[in-house]
Enzyme design. Structure first.
Site, PDB file in Angstrom:
ATOM      1  N   GLU A 149     -10.102  -0.479  -2.986  1.00  0.00           N
ATOM      2  CA  GLU A 149      -8.905  -0.595  -2.132  1.00  0.00           C
ATOM      3  C   GLU A 149      -7.777  -1.188  -2.969  1.00  0.00           C
ATOM      4  O   GLU A 149      -7.350  -2.318  -2.788  1.00  0.00           O
ATOM      5  CB  GLU A 149      -9.177  -1.446  -0.890  1.00  0.00           C
TER       6      GLU A 149
ATOM      7  N   GLU B 246       0.564  -0.552  -7.038  1.00  0.00           N
ATOM      8  CA  GLU B 246      -0.248  -1.686  -7.494  1.00  0.00           C
ATOM      9  C   GLU B 246      -1.210  -1.259  -8.589  1.00  0.00           C
ATOM     10  O   GLU B 246      -2.221  -1.913  -8.843  1.00  0.00           O
ATOM     11  CB  GLU B 246      -0.993  -2.308  -6.309  1.00  0.00           C
TER      12      GLU B 246
END
Length: 850
Positions: free
Chosen positions: A546, A555
């Site tokens: 995740e 990210e």
């Protein structure tokens, strides 16, 4: 007036226990010239209102201003007759104008706050006869002076805000600019005061102030509305001019006059995005129902219900609905006005009613309430209750600017993990994806990586959770295995040494030591070892992660998974998620833009930072159903695992430590070419539906966690999405990710992009033509942003940002943002580049990403 419980705020069934927005109701009398006395103000509150407006100056001051104008005209005639000024001299603009004298105690009944109003002072209302837009320089000069006097005096009296009647017309651009300049000047007169501009939603006849302006009285020039067709956006245009001249100050708000006829949704959306302080409803807007009581149309109710969902819900005031205190003739002509007793009569009535039970006291209070207030309380109760997505915590995040998390370079705190773990939807979708993958694995009879020469028949799946955090995905993987009856060997990888301790505790207390917890950066992991044969390093059958950000890859999920995908079993290994896409849409977001302007005063990077925010008070610039040009368009996609990895091939030939050394020198993305496959660029076109302002682009993502691998399968893939038009279908009520906002920086000045109907805003690929080349929109030229995803090499001194504007600038740890949004202006071509940094250190090939 009906007294049933459905309309009665005092009835037992009025409070249902469900949370709804609260209507704060004020009373405004457009003909009021004196501040209410304490007794009158109490009557207003007894009628059910929460507050009332109060004029700052009175009729006597108005008469003094009129006399000042007349005396100035006489003075100019004296200059001609007594001083012999010629026509050319009398036309000299440098001749002195009239000077408005200071206020006296006879000019106002508005006084500093005290306890006489029960701690809820009236809202200051500027004189509606002031004409800041006048074409007569003398009248506009007098109006500006009067306005400044009122602002200064209200600030002295302790007012926190002033309601200012807006321009009466939008046709006079010069007049609107004069008005905006006066508002800007007033902020300097009272540095701590907020100004609320009272604007009509559109120029509906009869919606503006009824009081005559100085121009209509003195210059005999009434301001008339547009004849014929009404352009419903002109009032918003004037408001936009005012707030633009005032540099989007966060001390400027709008009070919106609700019209009798509700406009189209586009205009409602436009005002919804603005800093609404008040919604104002005149008596003429109300209809009379069959019982003879005031009511609003369903369209009005729906619009009010929507506007009341703001984090800071706008207050409301009702105009000219009574009670009256000044004009007997006006009072007698109004059949719905409540007659108030004298003070002595009221005291006798209250004493008599005290002898009765509480129910009778409630009836007394209800009967004294203004019928319009009673109806608005009914509207309040009829609002839809707050949904799960409108909890106090989530509402608090509306339009709140947050820097994107950098979990790869920063070790997150337990409270941060805990916040994300409160979203069950994400983890339910992940569990569904893992369970589907396990089920199909058995149906397709795929081989398992736990099978070895000693145990070739092992059917245990090797499952790894990369970036386990505090272990919610580990728990879901165990549940999925139990649901599907699948035997697994589960590994949990986490680089955060603090979270590692928590995982060990969870393994003992919750997971019955079924999990192998490893403290490592996923890119440095050697791979799983088969249980019972710890000397055998094998592959991963299902890799779960995740690492997604609000824009999908922001990210650094692609770079992270590149470092571990070599451990995925080929060709049958599975990555959850299997793919994700980034999406963009241009938006009008004045509140966000104003907040970023404030931040830019102390942070020079504020306008070149992508901000995570729960976008709420926004208006989408792009049209929704244009063939080939939807409102939300895909920028790029990443798919995992990548079947061919140049860095893995290079490492296999030269050794793992060598893969960060050199391959080639021609890469524009840095990292010697090993990360070029993660560079992305896009070329998008959006068609604007109405004229307006574009303050930036909203970024979203979607992810396919798992898509069926069964032949000819018609199963829907397991997906998550934060796209506004897809989230309810794919991951309803998911709160783990908010959208990302890319503010616009144009020509080194932070100004928004103005759009017109059918204009296309483009997000193109790099231009290979002239530096001065201009790409055109569908119908007319437009500013064109360019998004490019690039990788930049880190050095031992810090992160080197190679840009045209600041080549070789080193960014300190505190300045690092992933990604960084910046603009490089070349002629008329505006390029907005997303720079995603992958600072592999030559001296330490396994260092964390920043």
């Amino acid at each position: 007036m009906a007294s049933g419980g459905d309309l009665n705020p005092e009835s037992p069934d009025y409070e249902s226990g469900e949370r709804r927005p609260v209507l704060v109701l004020g009373q405004h009398d457009s003909g009021r010239t004196e501040t209410l006395t304490a007794v009158q103000y109490k009557m207003i509150k007894d009628a059910g209102f929460n507050f009332a407006t109060a004029p700052i100056t009175n009729q006597q001051f108005y008469q003094r201003v009129l006399e000042l104008y007349q005396s100035h005209l006489q003075e100019r005639e004296d200059w001609v007759q007594k001083r012999g000024l010629k026509p050319s001299q009398i036309a000299n603009p440098s001749l002195p104008g009239p000077v408005v004298p200071t206020l006296t105690n006879k000019d106002t009944s508005y006084h500093p706050k005290d306890n006489s109003y029960g701690g809820n002072a009236p809202a200051a209302y500027s004189s509606p006869w002031i004409d800041l837009t006048s074409t007569d320089p003398v009248i506009s000069n007098i109006s500006r002076q009067v306005f400044n006097i009122e602002v200064a005096y209200a600030a002295f009296c302790g007012a926190t805000s002033i309601i200012v009647p807006g321009p009466r017309s939008d046709e006079n651009d010069k007049g609107v600019l004069q008005y905006a300049r006066a508002i800007q000047e007033a902020f300097k007169v009272a540095p701590k005061l907020n100004l609320v501009i009272h604007m009509p939603m559109y120029r509906e006849p009869g919606l503006d102030e009824t009081a005559k302006t100085l121009s209509s009285v003195l210059a005999k020039s009434d301001v008339t509305s547009n004849s014929g067709d009404i352009d419903i956006f002109t009032a918003w245009d004037s408001w936009n001019t005012i707030r633009t001249v005032c540099h989007y100050t966060n001390r400027l708000f709008v009070a919106l006059r609700i019209p009798r006829r509700v406009p189209e949704v586009d205009l409602q959306n436009r005002w919804f995005a603005e800093p609404l302080h008040y919604l104002t409803i005149a008596k003429s807007v109300f209809q009379t129902n069959k019982a003879g009581h005031p009511s609003l149309s369903r369209h009005h109710q729906d619009m009010i219900n929507r506007y009341m969902r703001h984090k800071h819900t706008p207050w409301m005031f009702l105009t000219d609905v009574g009670p009256w205190f000044e004009s007997p003739s006006r009072r007698s002509s109004d059949a719905t006005v409540l007659e108030f007793p004298t003070i002595a009569q009221a005291e006798d009535k209250v004493k008599a009613m005290h002898k009765k039970n509480k129910a009778n006291e409630a009836i007394l209070k209800r009967n004294n309430m203004n019928p319009y207030v009673v109806y608005m309380r009914y509207v309040e109760r009829q609002q839809p209750p707050y949904s799960a997505m409108e909890s106090e915590q989530l509402v608090w995040f509306q339009d709140l600017l947050q820097s994107p998390l950098q979990p790869l370079s920063d070790n997150l705190e337990s409270s941060t993990y805990e916040t994300f773990e409160q979203d069950p939807v994400k983890y339910e979708r992940y569990e569904a994806a893992i369970a589907e993958a396990m089920t199909e694995w058995k149906e397709l009879n795929k081989p398992t990586s736990s099978a070895t020469a000693k145990n070739p028949s092992s059917r245990e799946l090797i499952v790894a959770v990369a970036g386990a955090g505090r272990g919610p995905l580990v728990t879901r993987a165990l549940r999925a295995a139990e649901r599907t009856g699948t035997a697994i060997q589960l590994w949990a990888l986490e680089k955060n040494q603090n979270a590692y301790v928590y995982l060990l505790q969870q393994n003992e207390s919750e997971w019955n030591n079924q999990v192998t917890v490893v403290k490592t950066d996923m890119r440095a992991w050697e791979g799983p070892r088969v249980k019972g044969e710890e000397d055998v390093i094998t592959k991963v059958d299902i890799l779960v992660s995740e690492l997604l950000g609000s824009f999908g890859d922001n990210e650094l999920s692609p770079e992270c998974l590149d470092g571990i995908q070599n451990h995925i079993a080929r060709p049958h290994g599975i990555s959850v998620p299997g793919s994700y896409t980034a999406h963009l849409s241009p938006i009008c977001a004045p509140r966000l833009y104003a907040d970023i302007r404030v931040k830019s005063l102390s942070d020079p990077n504020a306008f070149v930072t992508p901000w995570v925010s729960r976008l709420f008070a926004i208006d989408f610039v792009a049209a929704q159903k244009v063939p080939g040009h939807p409102r939300f368009q895909q920028a790029w996609e990443f798919v995992h695992p990548v079947e061919v990895s140049r860095e893995d091939d290079f490492a296999a030939k030269h050794g793992r430590a060598a893969k960060f050394t050199t391959i080639g020198g021609g890469s524009m993305a840095g990292s010697s070419g090993i990360n070029d496959h993660n560079s992305r660029q896009c070329h998008l076109k959006f068609v604007c539906r109405t004229r307006g302002v574009m303050h930036g682009l909203a970024g979203y993502f979607e992810s396919v966690l798992y898509a069926s691998q069964m032949p000819d399968s018609k199963k829907e893939p397991v997906e998550i999405s934060i796209l506004p038009d897809q989230i309810d279908r794919k991951s309803k009520d998911m709160t783990s990710w908010f959208p990302i906002f890319f503010p616009l920086k144009v020509m080194s000045h932070f100004i928004p992009l103005h759009t017109v109907p059918h204009q296309s805003v483009m997000v193109p690929k790099p231009s290979t033509g002239s530096k001065n080349g201009v790409l055109n929109g569908l119908y007319m030229p437009s500013i064109i942003p360019l998004f490019v995803r690039k990788i930049i090499l880190n050095t031992s001194k810090g992160l080197m940002m190679r840009t045209k504007e600041k080549p070789g600038r080193f960014i300190s740890q505190t300045e690092r943002q992933t990604p960084i949004l910046y603009n490089a202006s070349t002629g008329s071509l505006i390029r907005l580049c997303i720079k995603v940094h992958t600072p592999f250190r030559p001296s330490s090939p396994f260092s964390s990403l920043a």
